[in-house]
Design an enzyme around this catalytic site. Structure first.
Site, short mmCIF file in Angstrom:
data_model
loop_
_atom_site.label_atom_id
_atom_site.label_comp_id
_atom_site.label_asym_id
_atom_site.label_seq_id
_atom_site.Cartn_x
_atom_site.Cartn_y
_atom_site.Cartn_z
CB CYS A 1 13.39 10.07 7.48
SG CYS A 1 12.05 9.37 6.57
CD GLU B 1 13.19 5.53 8.37
OE1 GLU B 1 13.41 6.35 9.30
OE2 GLU B 1 12.93 5.89 7.22
CE LYS C 1 -1.56 2.96 2.87
NZ LYS C 1 -1.73 4.20 2.09
CB SER D 1 4.13 10.43 11.14
OG SER D 1 2.97 9.71 11.48
CD GLU E 1 10.18 13.85 10.76
OE1 GLU E 1 9.13 13.25 11.02
OE2 GLU E 1 11.14 13.32 10.16
C1 UN1 Z 1 14.57 9.53 3.83
O1 UN1 Z 1 15.29 10.32 4.44
O2 UN1 Z 1 13.35 9.57 3.96
O3 UN1 Z 1 19.88 8.87 2.82
C2 UN1 Z 1 15.17 8.55 2.90
C3 UN1 Z 1 19.20 9.50 2.02
C4 UN1 Z 1 18.43 8.76 0.95
C5 UN1 Z 1 17.22 8.13 1.54
C6 UN1 Z 1 16.47 9.06 2.42
N1 UN1 Z 1 19.28 7.77 0.36
O4 UN1 Z 1 19.15 10.72 2.05
#
Ligand code: UN1
Length: 518
Positions: free
Chosen positions: A299, A265, A190, A244, A400
């Site tokens: 992220c 994650e 999904k 999130s 965040e």
């Molecule tokens: C993310 O930060 O949501 O390390 C993924 C990075 C990318 C992946 C980021 N290869 O910035």
């Protein structure tokens, strides 16, 4: 992260080429409700990418039925053959890289160079995981008893649910789906409601590569209905989710009750530390890229910059000048540095943090506005924003933001910088700029994060190493690299006793064995 408003347009309102279905058991099928939702371009809302199935629990049930049916044969298919299909997928992704990248810019907003990087990350992952098909390393160890063989092999888990965000709409699904498939699981996927087209194109690649019906199933729709129906189905034995922290906690809590494997994650509040001995121009380059790449919607985004007090003023001036020079616009234009944010609620949430920062007494050094002039009014553009004089305890230094906003914090010394960097609930990615080798190694030891960079910003992880974080960023799992296989396999310990007699571990003494005496 939030999602685009779901519109309940009927499929008749769009030409059939714009209406896209779920993929279940090898067939493209409409949602049982017949309803759809729209995906639009965040740089220009009048640009419709397509209409997608607005699914519900009934569609998820169909998908899990198909995945469950396909599982026994897929599990028994030799892993090197499963990997060959992934190798084909890698080649197809290479062929379609540009097409996918262009769609990604239109659907999600990141600039074209970064969209190509997103697809490249999936290509890298496909090759890496295809290699795993001829490894999937287990362990053989000596037994404590004679004429007894001991080993541990990796077994697939079963039907797994993959729930992915919009910010890396091809890369992140690939981190989850590819290891899951090569390890012999079947998948219900999904994607985020903001990026169903990117996800669909990835699924088309897998279909063309030859994955059998039911091995990969694709169900679009909202997290509340579709995502939770995947979580709730007892036949789905593992969930992998990126999103999130609040959603992750809800999903992980439910999976805990259901005794289901769950890998999360989640958020980050990543920091770059810049010491007085650092190459300041290099650090400014890194901060600019780390903070404003993907409009800060990673992220891993560098959302805090902690600078030694003796270099703070110089660093701030240089970063602000470079930030003001960034060009905003539609990411398909190769000159553009920063695209729109992904959707309206994201734009509002980012801007709300700007207001919070001002109220908290932080100094707005540049940016701070939603852009509404001319073509900007068609999309969701927020100026790249830098706050100065930020205290580590402020909300803008703790929460965040997931947008083009970064904060500057002054540190007394190296130890203070480390303490500030570690002083949040998150622990995804932390960076240290220094030319002192002892400090570099101390930072590697002391920074509390799943990913640490020296003299590079907090973004830019490569797929052959584990990706994920500590504290509220996750629940101890990692994606990518060999850790990506751990997420989707169960260990099975196997003992083969060929002594022809009952041997008792922990009880028989080695010298007693006839095999030893003969
Ligand atoms: C993310 O930060 O949501 O390390 C993924 C990075 C990318 C992946 C980021 N290869 O910035």
């Amino acid at each position: 992260m939030s999602t685009k408003t779901e519109s309940r347009q009927g499929s008749s309102q769009a030409s059939s080429s714009q209406t896209h279905n779920n993929y279940i058991g090898g067939q493209w099928v409409k949602a049982r409700s017949g309803e759809t939702f729209a995906s639009n371009n965040p740089a220009d809302q009048s640009d419709l990418i397509g209409l997608f199935a607005l699914s519900s629990a009934a569609d998820v049930k169909d998908a899990v039925d198909a995945a469950e049916k396909a599982y026994p044969a897929w599990r028994r298919t030799p892993a090197p053959f499963r990997a060959e299909l992934l190798m084909k997928a890698a080649r197809l992704l290479e062929t379609r890289k540009e097409e996918l990248a262009q769609i990604m810019v239109r659907e999600m907003g990141k600039v074209i160079k970064e969209a190509r990087g997103d697809v490249q990350e999936a290509i890298d992952m496909a090759y890496y995981m295809a290699g795993e098909g001829r490894r999937l390393m287990g362990a053989t160890v000596p037994s404590e008893l004679p004429n007894k063989f001991a080993m541990a092999v990796r077994a697939p888990i079963g039907v797994v649910g993959v729930i992915t965000p919009w910010n890396f709409p091809v890369a992140i699904p690939s981190w989850k789906i590819f290891p899951a498939l090569v390890a012999g699981n079947t998948v219900v996927f999904k994607p985020a409601t903001d990026t169903p087209m990117c996800a669909l194109m990835l699924v088309e690649v897998l279909i063309e590569a030859g994955f059998p019906p039911g091995v990969i199933n694709f169900v679009t729709g909202g997290g509340g209905k579709v995502g939770m129906a995947i979580v709730e189905d007892p036949r789905v034995r593992a969930i992998s989710i990126t999103g999130s922290t609040s959603v992750g906690k809800q999903v992980a809590g439910r999976c805990g009750e259901l005794m289901k494997r769950i890998s999360c994650e989640l958020g980050g509040k990543n920091a770059i530390c810049v010491m007085e001995d650092a190459d300041i121009d290099l650090a400014v380059d890194g901060a600019l890229w780390g903070a404003f790449g993907t409009a800060g919607q990673r992220c891993t985004a560098s959302s805090r910059i902690i600078v030694h007090k003796s270099r703070y003023k110089e660093f701030a001036e240089k970063l602000v000048a470079r930030t003001k020079a960034l060009k905003l616009g539609n990411g398909l234009d190769a000159d553009i540095d920063v695209g729109p944010v992904a959707n309206k609620s994201q734009l509002e949430s980012v801007h709300n943090y700007v207001e919070i920062g001002k109220k908290e007494g932080a100094k707005l050094l540049c940016g701070g506005n939603i852009l509404t002039d001319g073509d900007f009014s068609k999309g969701f553009f927020h100026e790249p924003t830098v706050f100065g004089d930020v205290k580590p305890s402020m909300r803008i230094a703790q929460e965040e933001i997931f947008g083009p906003v970064t904060v500057l914090i002054s540190a007394e010394d190296f130890d203070d910088a480390i303490e500030i960097a570690n002083g949040t609930d998150y622990g995804l990615s932390l960076a240290m700029y220094t030319n002192d080798v002892s400090r570099a190694f101390t930072a590697m030891q002391e920074l509390e994060a799943g990913i640490v960079y020296i003299n590079a910003p907090t973004i830019g992880a490569e797929i052959q190493l584990p990706f994920g974080g500590v504290k509220q960023t996750g629940n101890g799992h990692r994606e990518a690299g060999i850790a990506g296989i751990d997420q989707f396999t169960e260990w099975k310990a196997i003992y083969v006793d060929y002594s022809g007699r009952l041997q008792k571990a922990q009880i028989d003494t080695h010298g007693d064995s006839p095999a030893v005496k003969e």
